[in-house]
Design a protein around this motif. Structure first.
Motif, mmCIF file in Angstrom:
data_model
loop_
_atom_site.group_PDB
_atom_site.id
_atom_site.type_symbol
_atom_site.label_atom_id
_atom_site.label_comp_id
_atom_site.label_asym_id
_atom_site.label_seq_id
_atom_site.Cartn_x
_atom_site.Cartn_y
_atom_site.Cartn_z
ATOM 1 N N ALA A 123 0.831 -1.210 0.000
ATOM 2 C CA ALA A 123 0.000 0.000 0.000
ATOM 3 C C ALA A 123 0.865 1.260 0.000
ATOM 4 C CB ALA A 123 -0.933 -0.012 1.207
ATOM 5 N N VAL A 124 1.929 1.249 0.798
ATOM 6 C CA VAL A 124 2.826 2.408 0.832
ATOM 7 C C VAL A 124 3.486 2.592 -0.531
ATOM 8 C CG1 VAL A 124 4.996 3.272 1.824
ATOM 9 C CG2 VAL A 124 3.214 2.345 3.316
ATOM 10 N N GLN A 125 3.952 1.502 -1.106
ATOM 11 C CA GLN A 125 4.603 1.599 -2.414
ATOM 12 C C GLN A 125 3.622 2.051 -3.493
ATOM 13 O OE1 GLN A 125 7.794 1.494 -2.774
ATOM 14 N NE2 GLN A 125 7.696 1.892 -4.957
ATOM 15 N N ALA A 126 2.374 1.605 -3.401
ATOM 16 C CA ALA A 126 1.370 1.965 -4.403
ATOM 17 C C ALA A 126 1.085 3.466 -4.397
ATOM 18 C CB ALA A 126 0.086 1.184 -4.173
ATOM 19 N N ARG A 127 1.228 4.094 -3.248
ATOM 20 C CA ARG A 127 1.041 5.545 -3.183
ATOM 21 C C ARG A 127 2.060 6.275 -4.045
ATOM 22 N NH1 ARG A 127 0.036 6.873 3.208
ATOM 23 N NH2 ARG A 127 -2.085 6.074 3.294
ATOM 24 N N GLN A 138 -7.899 -2.554 -1.852
ATOM 25 C CA GLN A 138 -8.106 -1.749 -0.649
ATOM 26 C C GLN A 138 -8.787 -2.517 0.483
ATOM 27 O OE1 GLN A 138 -6.950 1.301 -0.043
ATOM 28 N NE2 GLN A 138 -6.024 1.442 -2.055
ATOM 29 N N VAL A 139 -9.431 -3.621 0.161
ATOM 30 C CA VAL A 139 -10.109 -4.418 1.186
ATOM 31 C C VAL A 139 -9.133 -4.864 2.267
ATOM 32 C CG1 VAL A 139 -11.297 -6.616 1.571
ATOM 33 C CG2 VAL A 139 -11.924 -5.179 -0.352
ATOM 34 N N TRP A 140 -7.876 -5.110 1.879
ATOM 35 C CA TRP A 140 -6.904 -5.664 2.828
ATOM 36 C C TRP A 140 -6.007 -4.611 3.455
ATOM 37 C CZ3 TRP A 140 -8.939 -9.997 3.695
ATOM 38 C CH2 TRP A 140 -9.535 -10.713 2.670
ATOM 39 N N VAL A 141 -6.238 -3.344 3.162
ATOM 40 C CA VAL A 141 -5.357 -2.290 3.647
ATOM 41 C C VAL A 141 -5.856 -1.763 4.983
ATOM 42 C CG1 VAL A 141 -4.402 -0.023 3.154
ATOM 43 C CG2 VAL A 141 -4.696 -1.676 1.305
ATOM 44 N N ASN A 142 -4.984 -1.846 5.983
ATOM 45 C CA ASN A 142 -5.270 -1.329 7.312
ATOM 46 C C ASN A 142 -4.481 -0.021 7.456
ATOM 47 O OD1 ASN A 142 -4.917 -0.741 10.104
ATOM 48 N ND2 ASN A 142 -5.328 -2.869 10.647
ATOM 49 N N PRO A 143 -5.172 1.110 7.604
ATOM 50 C CA PRO A 143 -4.479 2.406 7.690
ATOM 51 C C PRO A 143 -3.441 2.469 8.814
ATOM 52 C CG PRO A 143 -6.840 2.732 7.434
ATOM 53 C CD PRO A 143 -6.627 1.262 7.652
ATOM 54 N N ASP A 144 -3.701 1.794 9.932
ATOM 55 C CA ASP A 144 -2.724 1.782 11.029
ATOM 56 C C ASP A 144 -1.430 1.100 10.581
ATOM 57 O OD1 ASP A 144 -4.409 3.087 12.846
ATOM 58 O OD2 ASP A 144 -5.286 1.195 13.522
ATOM 59 N N ASN A 145 -1.551 0.054 9.788
ATOM 60 C CA ASN A 145 -0.362 -0.655 9.316
ATOM 61 C C ASN A 145 0.406 0.159 8.283
ATOM 62 O OD1 ASN A 145 -0.976 -2.713 11.045
ATOM 63 N ND2 ASN A 145 -1.905 -3.997 9.472
ATOM 64 N N ILE A 146 -0.307 0.938 7.491
ATOM 65 C CA ILE A 146 0.370 1.835 6.546
ATOM 66 C C ILE A 146 1.210 2.842 7.325
ATOM 67 C CG2 ILE A 146 0.028 3.660 4.837
ATOM 68 C CD1 ILE A 146 -2.445 2.052 3.894
ATOM 69 N N ARG A 147 0.619 3.421 8.357
ATOM 70 C CA ARG A 147 1.372 4.371 9.187
ATOM 71 C C ARG A 147 2.571 3.686 9.847
ATOM 72 N NH1 ARG A 147 -3.885 6.325 9.703
ATOM 73 N NH2 ARG A 147 -4.406 4.986 11.460
ATOM 74 N N PHE A 148 2.380 2.449 10.286
ATOM 75 C CA PHE A 148 3.477 1.696 10.905
ATOM 76 C C PHE A 148 4.626 1.515 9.917
ATOM 77 C CE2 PHE A 148 5.877 -2.020 12.044
ATOM 78 C CZ PHE A 148 6.025 -1.901 13.415
ATOM 79 N N VAL A 149 4.324 1.089 8.710
ATOM 80 C CA VAL A 149 5.366 0.870 7.704
ATOM 81 C C VAL A 149 6.062 2.181 7.363
ATOM 82 C CG1 VAL A 149 5.732 0.268 5.262
ATOM 83 C CG2 VAL A 149 4.448 -1.267 6.750
ATOM 84 N N GLU A 150 5.306 3.244 7.216
ATOM 85 C CA GLU A 150 5.922 4.534 6.914
ATOM 86 C C GLU A 150 6.872 4.963 8.033
ATOM 87 O OE1 GLU A 150 2.333 6.775 6.213
ATOM 88 O OE2 GLU A 150 2.552 6.556 4.042
ATOM 89 N N ALA A 151 6.515 4.670 9.267
ATOM 90 C CA ALA A 151 7.349 5.042 10.408
ATOM 91 C C ALA A 151 8.562 4.127 10.574
ATOM 92 C CB ALA A 151 6.517 5.025 11.695
ATOM 93 N N HIS A 152 8.535 2.955 9.954
ATOM 94 C CA HIS A 152 9.605 1.970 10.136
ATOM 95 C C HIS A 152 10.313 1.607 8.824
ATOM 96 C CE1 HIS A 152 7.204 1.517 13.793
ATOM 97 N NE2 HIS A 152 8.295 1.043 14.353
ATOM 98 N N LYS A 153 10.274 2.490 7.847
ATOM 99 C CA LYS A 153 10.876 2.189 6.541
ATOM 100 C C LYS A 153 12.340 1.781 6.657
ATOM 101 C CE LYS A 153 8.090 4.905 3.354
ATOM 102 N NZ LYS A 153 8.102 6.025 2.406
ATOM 103 N N GLN A 154 13.103 2.498 7.452
ATOM 104 C CA GLN A 154 14.530 2.193 7.559
ATOM 105 C C GLN A 154 14.753 0.812 8.171
ATOM 106 O OE1 GLN A 154 16.039 5.651 9.630
ATOM 107 N NE2 GLN A 154 16.763 6.520 7.702
ATOM 108 N N GLU A 155 14.003 0.485 9.200
ATOM 109 C CA GLU A 155 14.154 -0.825 9.836
ATOM 110 C C GLU A 155 13.764 -1.955 8.871
ATOM 111 O OE1 GLU A 155 11.901 1.196 13.203
ATOM 112 O OE2 GLU A 155 12.464 -0.775 14.030
ATOM 113 N N ILE A 156 12.696 -1.740 8.132
ATOM 114 C CA ILE A 156 12.242 -2.746 7.176
ATOM 115 C C ILE A 156 13.268 -2.909 6.065
ATOM 116 C CG2 ILE A 156 10.470 -3.288 5.448
ATOM 117 C CD1 ILE A 156 8.460 -1.849 7.383
ATOM 118 N N SER A 157 13.780 -1.786 5.574
ATOM 119 C CA SER A 157 14.804 -1.843 4.525
ATOM 120 C C SER A 157 16.047 -2.585 5.023
ATOM 121 C CB SER A 157 15.191 -0.438 4.070
ATOM 122 O OG SER A 157 14.110 0.159 3.405
ATOM 123 N N ALA A 158 16.465 -2.296 6.249
ATOM 124 C CA ALA A 158 17.642 -2.958 6.810
ATOM 125 C C ALA A 158 17.412 -4.458 6.919
ATOM 126 C CB ALA A 158 17.986 -2.364 8.169
#
Length: 163
Positions: A123-127, A138-158
């Motif tokens: 979802a973040v990448q699709a934006r 969009q049925v499977w997109v949880n807005p809280d999880n989008i915010r989580f991924v945006e806040a943790h991009k560096q950790e996820i990338s690492a």
């Protein structure tokens, strides 16, 4: 290629979901055909937390260290629930059930956490990429999880880079 684009590419290759074999499920942003409504709602409502992410990261790092290889996609004709999906994933390598348990997950919870993370990454990448937005369910997109991924991009990338 920007770091987060590499994360998306890694997700598509199934690196984060390698323990599960759920990459195709996450990539498609869909649940297997015939999944019960209760399972669909649980996927939609699952919310990532720092604790869940850290345990996912620890599980993934250990799976890589143990040499657990990416698993084949589950057989959709045998998946009628999240429990079926989790059972197939756990049966793919005899080390997986103990590894998942060691990090405080049930097989079902581990599956839910991975699907939630993959969906949020997509979802973040699709934006940022209009070509991907057409594939986003969009049925499977949880807005809280989008915010989580945006806040943790560096950790996820690492994590995707093996760090």
């Amino acid at each position: 290629m920007p770091a987060f684009d590499r994360v998306l590419r890694a997700c598509r290759l199934g690196l984060f979901a390698a323990v599960l074999g759920a990459a195709s499920l996450a990539h498609a942003q869909a649940a297997p055909p015939g999944l019960p409504e209760a399972d669909k709602q649980q996927i939609k409502n699952y919310t990532l937390t720092d604790d869940v992410f850290q345990r996912l990261a620890d599980t993934t790092r250990e799976a890589h260290a143990l040499g657990i290889q990416p698993q084949a996609s589950p057989d959709p004709s045998k998946v009628h629930s999240l429990n079926d999906l989790a059972a197939q994933a756990m049966a793919a390598d005899p080390r997986i059930p103990d590894l998942v348990k060691k990090h405080g997950f049930t097989p079902r919870d581990f599956m839910l956490a991975n699907i939630a993370l993959m969906n949020a990454i997509m979802a973040v990448q699709a934006r940022a990429d209009p070509a991907l937005s057409g594939n986003l369910n969009q049925v499977w997109v949880n807005p809280d999880n989008i915010r989580f991924v945006e806040a943790h991009k560096q950790e996820i990338s690492a994590l995707m880079q093996g760090n």
